[in-house]
Write a protein that holds these residues in place. Sequence first.
Motif, PDB file in Angstrom:
ATOM      1  N   ASP A   1       0.841  -1.193   0.000  1.00 58.90           N
ATOM      2  CA  ASP A   1       0.000   0.000   0.000  1.00 58.90           C
ATOM      3  C   ASP A   1       0.873   1.239   0.000  1.00 58.90           C
ATOM      4  O   ASP A   1       1.849   1.315   0.732  1.00 58.90           O
TER       5      ASP A   1
ATOM      6  N   ASP B   1       7.091  -9.330   6.910  1.00 58.84           N
ATOM      7  CA  ASP B   1       5.848  -8.724   7.347  1.00 58.84           C
ATOM      8  C   ASP B   1       4.690  -9.541   6.773  1.00 58.84           C
ATOM      9  O   ASP B   1       4.329  -9.399   5.622  1.00 58.84           O
TER      10      ASP B   1
ATOM     11  N   GLN C   1       7.231   9.903  12.156  1.00 60.69           N
ATOM     12  CA  GLN C   1       8.011   9.798  10.913  1.00 60.69           C
ATOM     13  C   GLN C   1       8.428  11.182  10.416  1.00 60.69           C
ATOM     14  O   GLN C   1       9.567  11.391  10.005  1.00 60.69           O
TER      15      GLN C   1
ATOM     16  N   VAL D   1       1.992   4.665   1.108  1.00 65.61           N
ATOM     17  CA  VAL D   1       1.801   5.399   2.353  1.00 65.61           C
ATOM     18  C   VAL D   1       1.522   6.851   1.979  1.00 65.61           C
ATOM     19  O   VAL D   1       2.342   7.498   1.341  1.00 65.61           O
TER      20      VAL D   1
ATOM     21  N   VAL E   1      11.137  -0.036  16.746  1.00 64.64           N
ATOM     22  CA  VAL E   1      10.589  -1.390  16.844  1.00 64.64           C
ATOM     23  C   VAL E   1      10.095  -1.840  15.469  1.00 64.64           C
ATOM     24  O   VAL E   1       9.856  -1.017  14.578  1.00 64.64           O
ATOM     25  N   ALA E   2       9.942  -3.139  15.309  1.00 60.95           N
ATOM     26  CA  ALA E   2       9.448  -3.669  14.039  1.00 60.95           C
ATOM     27  C   ALA E   2       8.070  -3.077  13.774  1.00 60.95           C
ATOM     28  O   ALA E   2       7.237  -3.001  14.667  1.00 60.95           O
ATOM     29  N   GLY E   3       7.860  -2.614  12.552  1.00 61.53           N
ATOM     30  CA  GLY E   3       6.555  -2.062  12.197  1.00 61.53           C
ATOM     31  C   GLY E   3       6.372  -0.611  12.603  1.00 61.53           C
ATOM     32  O   GLY E   3       5.263  -0.081  12.570  1.00 61.53           O
ATOM     33  N   SER E   4       7.478   0.057  12.954  1.00 64.60           N
ATOM     34  CA  SER E   4       7.348   1.452  13.380  1.00 64.60           C
ATOM     35  C   SER E   4       7.420   2.413  12.198  1.00 64.60           C
ATOM     36  O   SER E   4       7.277   3.615  12.364  1.00 64.60           O
ATOM     37  N   GLY E   5       7.680   1.889  11.017  1.00 69.89           N
ATOM     38  CA  GLY E   5       7.695   2.742   9.836  1.00 69.89           C
ATOM     39  C   GLY E   5       9.074   3.186   9.392  1.00 69.89           C
ATOM     40  O   GLY E   5       9.229   4.192   8.708  1.00 69.89           O
ATOM     41  N   LYS E   6      10.101   2.397   9.727  1.00 69.94           N
ATOM     42  CA  LYS E   6      11.478   2.734   9.332  1.00 69.94           C
ATOM     43  C   LYS E   6      11.647   2.677   7.819  1.00 69.94           C
ATOM     44  O   LYS E   6      12.270   3.557   7.226  1.00 69.94           O
TER      45      LYS E   6
ATOM     46  N   ARG F   1       1.480  -7.611  13.010  1.00 71.05           N
ATOM     47  CA  ARG F   1       1.939  -6.468  12.223  1.00 71.05           C
ATOM     48  C   ARG F   1       0.752  -5.682  11.682  1.00 71.05           C
ATOM     49  O   ARG F   1       0.864  -4.506  11.429  1.00 71.05           O
TER      50      ARG F   1
ATOM     51  N   PHE G   1       0.605   0.430  13.329  1.00 68.52           N
ATOM     52  CA  PHE G   1      -0.709  -0.109  13.662  1.00 68.52           C
ATOM     53  C   PHE G   1      -0.654  -0.507  15.109  1.00 68.52           C
ATOM     54  O   PHE G   1       0.034  -1.456  15.466  1.00 68.52           O
TER      55      PHE G   1
ATOM     56  N   HIS H   1       0.081   9.517   4.170  1.00 66.14           N
ATOM     57  CA  HIS H   1       0.445  10.522   5.166  1.00 66.14           C
ATOM     58  C   HIS H   1       1.395   9.930   6.175  1.00 66.14           C
ATOM     59  O   HIS H   1       1.108   8.896   6.761  1.00 66.14           O
ATOM     60  N   LEU H   2       2.507  10.608   6.371  1.00 69.28           N
ATOM     61  CA  LEU H   2       3.440  10.134   7.380  1.00 69.28           C
ATOM     62  C   LEU H   2       2.854  10.394   8.753  1.00 69.28           C
ATOM     63  O   LEU H   2       2.079  11.325   8.951  1.00 69.28           O
ATOM     64  N   THR H   3       3.281   9.558   9.688  1.00 67.09           N
ATOM     65  CA  THR H   3       2.854   9.801  11.067  1.00 67.09           C
ATOM     66  C   THR H   3       3.678  10.971  11.614  1.00 67.09           C
ATOM     67  O   THR H   3       4.707  11.352  11.032  1.00 67.09           O
TER      68      THR H   3
HETATM   69  P1  ADP Z   1       9.579  -1.103   9.812  1.00 69.62           P
HETATM   70  O1  ADP Z   1      10.478  -0.949   8.620  1.00 69.62           O
HETATM   71  O2  ADP Z   1       9.965  -0.241  10.962  1.00 69.62           O
HETATM   72  O3  ADP Z   1       9.377  -2.527  10.234  1.00 69.62           O
HETATM   73  P2  ADP Z   1       7.508  -0.355   7.944  1.00 69.62           P
HETATM   74  O4  ADP Z   1       8.039   0.870   7.306  1.00 69.62           O
HETATM   75  O5  ADP Z   1       7.609  -1.619   7.178  1.00 69.62           O
HETATM   76  O6  ADP Z   1       8.146  -0.558   9.395  1.00 69.62           O
HETATM   77  O7  ADP Z   1       5.995  -0.080   8.343  1.00 69.62           O
HETATM   78  C1  ADP Z   1       5.155  -1.080   8.878  1.00 69.62           C
HETATM   79  C2  ADP Z   1       3.832  -1.097   8.116  1.00 69.62           C
HETATM   80  O8  ADP Z   1       3.171   0.158   8.259  1.00 69.62           O
HETATM   81  C3  ADP Z   1       3.998  -1.316   6.630  1.00 69.62           C
HETATM   82  O9  ADP Z   1       2.958  -2.153   6.184  1.00 69.62           O
HETATM   83  C4  ADP Z   1       3.870   0.076   6.037  1.00 69.62           C
HETATM   84  O10 ADP Z   1       3.332   0.030   4.724  1.00 69.62           O
HETATM   85  C5  ADP Z   1       2.928   0.736   6.990  1.00 69.62           C
HETATM   86  N1  ADP Z   1       3.166   2.169   7.120  1.00 69.62           N
HETATM   87  C6  ADP Z   1       4.365   2.789   7.288  1.00 69.62           C
HETATM   88  N2  ADP Z   1       4.190   4.112   7.426  1.00 69.62           N
HETATM   89  C7  ADP Z   1       2.856   4.345   7.345  1.00 69.62           C
HETATM   90  C8  ADP Z   1       2.041   5.520   7.425  1.00 69.62           C
HETATM   91  N3  ADP Z   1       2.567   6.714   7.625  1.00 69.62           N
HETATM   92  N4  ADP Z   1       0.720   5.372   7.281  1.00 69.62           N
HETATM   93  C9  ADP Z   1       0.162   4.161   7.092  1.00 69.62           C
HETATM   94  N5  ADP Z   1       0.871   3.022   7.017  1.00 69.62           N
HETATM   95  C10 ADP Z   1       2.196   3.098   7.142  1.00 69.62           C
END
Ligand code: ADP
Length: 713
Positions: A177, A534, A186, A179, A211-216, A574, A368, A181-183
């Motif tokens: 998907d 993931d 981010q 992305v 952490v895993a899934g934090s949007g790195k 995740r 999430f 809007h950044l959080t």
């Molecule tokens: P990491 O690399 O820290 O494990 P990810 O960048 O893969 O994290 O992000 C985890 C999930 O969240 C992915 O499915 C990604 O597409 C989604 N994601 C990342 N940033 C956003 C955002 N700003 N809005 C919605 N979904 C996001």
Amino acid sequence: MLYARVATSAKKADVDMLLDYQLSPLSGEPGNRVLVPLGNRKVEGIIVQVVDSTEVEQVKPVEKILDDTCLASPMMELAHWVARRAGCSLAAVLFAMLPPRRKALPMGLKLVSPGEKLSVKQLAVVRLMSDGNVRTKAEITRQLGISASPVDALVSKGVLDKAPLIISADFPDWHLDEVEHLTARQKQVLADIAEASHDLSWPGKFLIQGVAGSGKTEIYIRLARQVVEKGGQVLVMVPEIALTAQLVARFRAAFGEKVAVLHSGLEDRVRSDYWRGVDRGEFPVVVGTRSAVFAPLKRLRLVLMDEEHEPAYKQEEAPRYHARDVALYRAERENALVLLGSATPSLETMYQARKGVYKLLTMPERIFRCQLETKLVDMREELQAGNRSVFSRELRNSIDQTLARGEQVILFLNRRGLAPTVLCRNCGFRYTCSHCSTGLTLHSSNLLRCHYCDRSVVLPSKCPRCNSPYLRKLGQGTQKLEEVLAEYYPGHTVLRLDSDSAGSAVARERLLQRFYRGEANILVGTQMIAKGLDFPNVTLVGVMLADLSLAMADFRAAERTFQLVAQAAGRAGRAEKQGRVVIQTYQPEHYSLRFAMQEDYQGFYNYEIAQRKQAMLPPYSNLARIVISSERQQNMERQTETILNELATLSGWEIIYSGPPPFEKLKGSYRWHVLLRQQQCGEDFSQLNAVRKTFKRTANARVVFDYNPVNLM
Ligand code: ADP
Ligand code: ZN
Ligand code: ZN
């Protein structure tokens, strides 16, 4: 008349010598690969320098220039630095920098005809291969627990034929998907990087602990885009392609054809083409494993290193370099920004970050915000309650519930095979490898295999020492776990991912895709699968026995355990669903498990760094390891003595251990290792390099210098 100074032959990797050859009338330049005569052989070499005179009498001519690849001069300079840091010859580094020549394709086997009049074992091979996949011979024999002869027979019958092993690194059906809007977090991280680096024009060093899934990954992509828009190039480093396929796919989705992929799982021709393309400046983004740190990028402005703590970044054969070291050095010289990322940074890196070498950015929350429930199960209590199964009641119930909901399960067990030990119940005889000082692992009902030299023996029906028929199979490996699960959950498919079932990157990629597509509900594997995958439908992760990594004879055992458990937990929940993590252990009180359960990286770091300081271990000192080995014990001992004498003259280095390593004997060689410590800031291996060059490598004893060793076995 022009002469070439040539670094020759990867085989004599420890001999640091440049040989002169007559270059004219050929035209070659430093960085060219050439064929030169050496003794009565012809060997490959790389031109290091072109000069107009030589002191060598009767100089021999360069035979030919091998191809059009050429290492640019910054890469040649980098090679000198790497050779010093990796304790090896210049030639070994230069050869590692160049792409493979177009011969020597990595080949596997493929089913080409159904065959007839096949034996039972041959039939099993045909059945396995009927999915059309290319597998190596080793992969087939391992997966089926058979010897090589049925496979060879099928090849000579023309049922199997050679075919190249290729990894695509494309996961076409990953959900990716956009992305939008950044959080807030981010945005903050990107703003911090922009500010500290004057909009990426300053070669700063950054560490994201997230952490895993934090949007790195999203941060990586945004930064890369900014750099590419300004005409710069980006190097993205991952520990393994197949296991980080999703990250690769996201870069592909974002940059399309502009992404070059460099790793050893590629067909040589493909890799070589990518390398040339990068060299010509055609790719603004390169994604690759360890060796991609030598990609011939000329406008490198950004280095991204994901999972920076992974031991896979250290090469365990000459040249023994650490990709993170090289990346940092390269980035500094080439004015590139470096961003390291990890949920569980290595102690070394976090220590540097605390000292201010890296700007530390943290991303403590998942995008999430799923509910993640973690449970530590004390297996001693299970035993007391009369449960002798490898599954605690907690884990068993969780698996039942997860499968009932139609969701997926991942189980980790850091041990391959069926049973790690076969013991005689009468006399206590234990099967060990005659070539290595390790136990043999049972891999099929009657095949024992050594995990270090790959030798296998048939399990006799009686004890070879006392003739008792009571042989006991102790412990469990991934293969056994797979069998047990198949028995417990007959309606479900179980996949197993370890180096037996999936030895090549291609095979791993294939297996993970099947799991991703939902062709199986349960994935069993070694720590291999703990990396950044993931899978949105995975809601339960179980660690079968966390104690295995704690038992390693290595000062990093606690760190590795913490990382393993924290990463494993990162695989669950995740997506928006509720996730569950169950960790089974006999030592629930161990601090590495406690901190991992609480997802408390800082807590773990503070505790562990204090231990390192007290013991004066890295990052408070530099280590070097010297391994001496020979098939004859006497030769090994003699060589050790010589080296120890040399080492006694060093200043600033102290010997902290000299004795047999945990594997005293390996692949038929007797081994000795010496661990040295240097207590000072900055690393200086020059004295050791001087020692390395003084002794002549004899044919009967091998000596390996390993600086900042990662593997102490
Ligand atoms: P990491 O690399 O820290 O494990 P990810 O960048 O893969 O994290 O992000 C985890 C999930 O969240 C992915 O499915 C990604 O597409 C989604 N994601 C990342 N940033 C956003 C955002 N700003 N809005 C919605 N979904 C996001
Ligand atoms: Zn016995
Ligand atoms: Zn062995």
